[in-house]
Motif scaffolding. Structure first.
Motif, PDB file in Angstrom:
ATOM      1  N   LEU A   1       0.822  -1.208   0.000  1.00 56.04           N
ATOM      2  CA  LEU A   1       0.000   0.000   0.000  1.00 56.04           C
ATOM      3  C   LEU A   1       0.855   1.257   0.000  1.00 56.04           C
ATOM      4  CD1 LEU A   1      -2.838  -1.025   2.458  1.00 56.04           C
ATOM      5  CD2 LEU A   1      -3.010  -0.729  -0.021  1.00 56.04           C
ATOM      6  N   THR A   2       1.955   1.256   0.761  1.00 51.74           N
ATOM      7  CA  THR A   2       2.852   2.405   0.792  1.00 51.74           C
ATOM      8  C   THR A   2       3.465   2.624  -0.574  1.00 51.74           C
ATOM      9  OG1 THR A   2       3.342   2.022   3.110  1.00 51.74           O
ATOM     10  CG2 THR A   2       4.907   3.373   1.898  1.00 51.74           C
ATOM     11  N   ALA A   3       3.897   1.563  -1.240  1.00 52.11           N
ATOM     12  CA  ALA A   3       4.518   1.682  -2.562  1.00 52.11           C
ATOM     13  C   ALA A   3       3.514   2.205  -3.573  1.00 52.11           C
ATOM     14  CB  ALA A   3       5.071   0.331  -2.999  1.00 52.11           C
ATOM     15  N   CYS A   4       2.263   1.759  -3.507  1.00 50.01           N
ATOM     16  CA  CYS A   4       1.251   2.201  -4.466  1.00 50.01           C
ATOM     17  C   CYS A   4       0.880   3.665  -4.270  1.00 50.01           C
ATOM     18  CB  CYS A   4      -0.007   1.340  -4.335  1.00 50.01           C
ATOM     19  SG  CYS A   4       0.253  -0.369  -4.833  1.00 50.01           S
ATOM     20  N   GLY A   5       0.990   4.166  -3.044  1.00 50.57           N
ATOM     21  CA  GLY A   5       0.577   5.520  -2.752  1.00 50.57           C
ATOM     22  C   GLY A   5       1.683   6.548  -2.914  1.00 50.57           C
ATOM     23  N   SER A   6       2.849   6.132  -3.328  1.00 50.02           N
ATOM     24  CA  SER A   6       4.002   7.015  -3.405  1.00 50.02           C
ATOM     25  C   SER A   6       3.893   8.002  -4.573  1.00 50.02           C
ATOM     26  CB  SER A   6       5.274   6.168  -3.550  1.00 50.02           C
ATOM     27  OG  SER A   6       6.394   6.997  -3.561  1.00 50.02           O
ATOM     28  N   VAL A   7       4.267   9.242  -4.330  1.00 53.90           N
ATOM     29  CA  VAL A   7       4.275  10.285  -5.351  1.00 53.90           C
ATOM     30  C   VAL A   7       5.630  10.265  -6.046  1.00 53.90           C
ATOM     31  CG1 VAL A   7       4.190  12.785  -5.722  1.00 53.90           C
ATOM     32  CG2 VAL A   7       2.698  11.727  -4.021  1.00 53.90           C
ATOM     33  N   ASP A   8       5.627  10.370  -7.366  1.00 54.85           N
ATOM     34  CA  ASP A   8       6.879  10.451  -8.120  1.00 54.85           C
ATOM     35  C   ASP A   8       7.405  11.882  -8.043  1.00 54.85           C
ATOM     36  OD1 ASP A   8       8.548  10.925 -10.642  1.00 54.85           O
ATOM     37  OD2 ASP A   8       8.288   8.748 -10.658  1.00 54.85           O
ATOM     38  N   VAL A   9       8.716  12.037  -7.933  1.00 56.95           N
ATOM     39  CA  VAL A   9       9.320  13.359  -7.831  1.00 56.95           C
ATOM     40  C   VAL A   9       8.996  14.224  -9.054  1.00 56.95           C
ATOM     41  CG1 VAL A   9      11.579  12.788  -8.805  1.00 56.95           C
ATOM     42  CG2 VAL A   9      11.411  14.554  -7.040  1.00 56.95           C
ATOM     43  N   GLU A  10       8.728  13.603 -10.196  1.00 56.30           N
ATOM     44  CA  GLU A  10       8.367  14.351 -11.416  1.00 56.30           C
ATOM     45  C   GLU A  10       7.078  15.156 -11.237  1.00 56.30           C
ATOM     46  OE1 GLU A  10      10.196  14.823 -14.099  1.00 56.30           O
ATOM     47  OE2 GLU A  10      11.768  13.509 -13.328  1.00 56.30           O
ATOM     48  N   HIS A  11       6.282  14.795 -10.245  1.00 59.15           N
ATOM     49  CA  HIS A  11       5.057  15.543  -9.935  1.00 59.15           C
ATOM     50  C   HIS A  11       5.362  17.027  -9.705  1.00 59.15           C
ATOM     51  CE1 HIS A  11       1.078  16.275  -8.156  1.00 59.15           C
ATOM     52  NE2 HIS A  11       1.708  16.902  -7.181  1.00 59.15           N
TER      53      HIS A  11
ATOM     54  N   VAL B   1      16.159  14.946  -8.505  1.00 58.87           N
ATOM     55  CA  VAL B   1      15.631  16.299  -8.400  1.00 58.87           C
ATOM     56  C   VAL B   1      14.664  16.538  -9.553  1.00 58.87           C
ATOM     57  CG1 VAL B   1      16.207  18.760  -8.487  1.00 58.87           C
ATOM     58  CG2 VAL B   1      17.744  17.167  -7.322  1.00 58.87           C
ATOM     59  N   SER B   2      13.563  17.210  -9.246  1.00 61.56           N
ATOM     60  CA  SER B   2      12.633  17.650 -10.279  1.00 61.56           C
ATOM     61  C   SER B   2      11.929  18.893  -9.762  1.00 61.56           C
ATOM     62  CB  SER B   2      11.613  16.557 -10.597  1.00 61.56           C
ATOM     63  OG  SER B   2      10.787  16.957 -11.680  1.00 61.56           O
ATOM     64  N   GLY B   3      12.019  19.987 -10.523  1.00 64.01           N
ATOM     65  CA  GLY B   3      11.426  21.243 -10.084  1.00 64.01           C
ATOM     66  C   GLY B   3      12.065  21.699  -8.788  1.00 64.01           C
ATOM     67  N   ASN B   4      11.237  21.937  -7.764  1.00 63.96           N
ATOM     68  CA  ASN B   4      11.760  22.394  -6.470  1.00 63.96           C
ATOM     69  C   ASN B   4      11.994  21.248  -5.493  1.00 63.96           C
ATOM     70  OD1 ASN B   4       9.082  21.719  -5.772  1.00 63.96           O
ATOM     71  ND2 ASN B   4       8.939  23.387  -4.304  1.00 63.96           N
ATOM     72  N   ALA B   5      11.842  19.999  -5.952  1.00 62.40           N
ATOM     73  CA  ALA B   5      11.861  18.850  -5.040  1.00 62.40           C
ATOM     74  C   ALA B   5      13.052  17.928  -5.267  1.00 62.40           C
ATOM     75  CB  ALA B   5      10.572  18.048  -5.197  1.00 62.40           C
ATOM     76  N   LEU B   6      13.441  17.264  -4.178  1.00 61.21           N
ATOM     77  CA  LEU B   6      14.465  16.223  -4.195  1.00 61.21           C
ATOM     78  C   LEU B   6      13.932  15.060  -3.381  1.00 61.21           C
ATOM     79  CD1 LEU B   6      17.364  14.996  -4.445  1.00 61.21           C
ATOM     80  CD2 LEU B   6      17.954  16.335  -2.418  1.00 61.21           C
ATOM     81  N   ARG B   7      14.067  13.868  -3.933  1.00 68.34           N
ATOM     82  CA  ARG B   7      13.705  12.668  -3.182  1.00 68.34           C
ATOM     83  C   ARG B   7      14.937  11.772  -3.078  1.00 68.34           C
ATOM     84  NH1 ARG B   7       9.528   7.727  -4.581  1.00 68.34           N
ATOM     85  NH2 ARG B   7       9.497   6.875  -2.468  1.00 68.34           N
ATOM     86  N   TRP B   8      15.320  11.475  -1.845  1.00 68.08           N
ATOM     87  CA  TRP B   8      16.412  10.549  -1.540  1.00 68.08           C
ATOM     88  C   TRP B   8      15.815   9.269  -0.995  1.00 68.08           C
ATOM     89  CZ3 TRP B   8      21.344  11.204  -2.749  1.00 68.08           C
ATOM     90  CH2 TRP B   8      21.904  12.484  -2.796  1.00 68.08           C
ATOM     91  N   THR B   9      16.398   8.130  -1.341  1.00 62.27           N
ATOM     92  CA  THR B   9      16.070   6.870  -0.680  1.00 62.27           C
ATOM     93  C   THR B   9      17.386   6.221  -0.270  1.00 62.27           C
ATOM     94  OG1 THR B   9      15.956   5.722  -2.815  1.00 62.27           O
ATOM     95  CG2 THR B   9      13.879   6.481  -1.872  1.00 62.27           C
TER      96      THR B   9
END
Length: 181
Positions: free
Chosen positions: A15-25, A117-125
């Motif tokens: 459920l967590t994986a399905c609900g994840s937002v892509d950084v490209e958003h 990075v995409s737009g103003n966002a960065l997602r690290w894992t």
């Protein structure tokens, strides 16, 4: 009973994986985040760690000294001071890859952190070695940053183990302005 707990943890992970937002958003959001520009010089950050219940378990301040060999390779030297007086240091070595993603390493990071990075966002894992009460745990981090303006950024990280959320870290970053406040 163990089978039910296992199925519940797998279901939570799915459920967590399905609900994840892509950084490209965030691709159209401004200001556009350039790591070597925002994380340059001295940055202060104030944060909290919240347990799964929402209760604040720790408060802290971080001073970051950031420097760059080039726009594609830099170091973030983070010094933490927790409200209980404990101190900690983490030194990140960041490097932009040919595909535009970032890789980061630090002594307490297992393997390599991967960032986009995409737009103003960065997602690290990444996986972090987390010391708690004399023991060390490997904890997954889903770490998001959003640049708000030239000098400010918000950060929210979800910590999990086996797909089960353990808590969240929230930080506010403020760049020091040379000669300013």
């Amino acid at each position: 009973m163990k089978l039910k707990a296992f199925i519940a943890s797998i279901s939570a992970a799915v459920l967590t994986a399905c609900g994840s937002v892509d950084v490209e958003h965030y691709s159209r959001e401004k200001p556009e985040l350039e790591l070597s520009t925002f994380f340059n010089g001295t940055i202060d950050a104030w944060g909290i760690f919240q347990k799964r219940s929402g209760a604040v378990a720790r408060r802290f301040h971080v001073t970051i000294e950031a420097s760059w060999k080039s726009p594609d390779e830099g170091v973030l030297d983070e010094r933490f001071i927790y409200s209980d007086g404990e101190t900690q240091r983490r030194v990140w070595h960041l490097k932009r890859q040919s595909d535009g993603t970032w890789q980061g390493t630090a002594d307490d990071v297992v393997g390599v952190a991967v960032g986009k990075v995409s737009g103003n966002a960065l997602r690290w894992t990444y996986v972090l070695r987390l010391p708690v009460d004399g023991k060390e745990y490997l904890v997954d981090f889903d770490d998001w940053m959003w640049q708000l303006d030239e000098h400010s950024m918000m950060n929210r990280s979800v910590m999990s183990k086996f797909g089960v959320d353990l808590g969240e870290v929230t930080l506010f970053f403020k760049k020091r302005i040379p000669g300013g406040q």
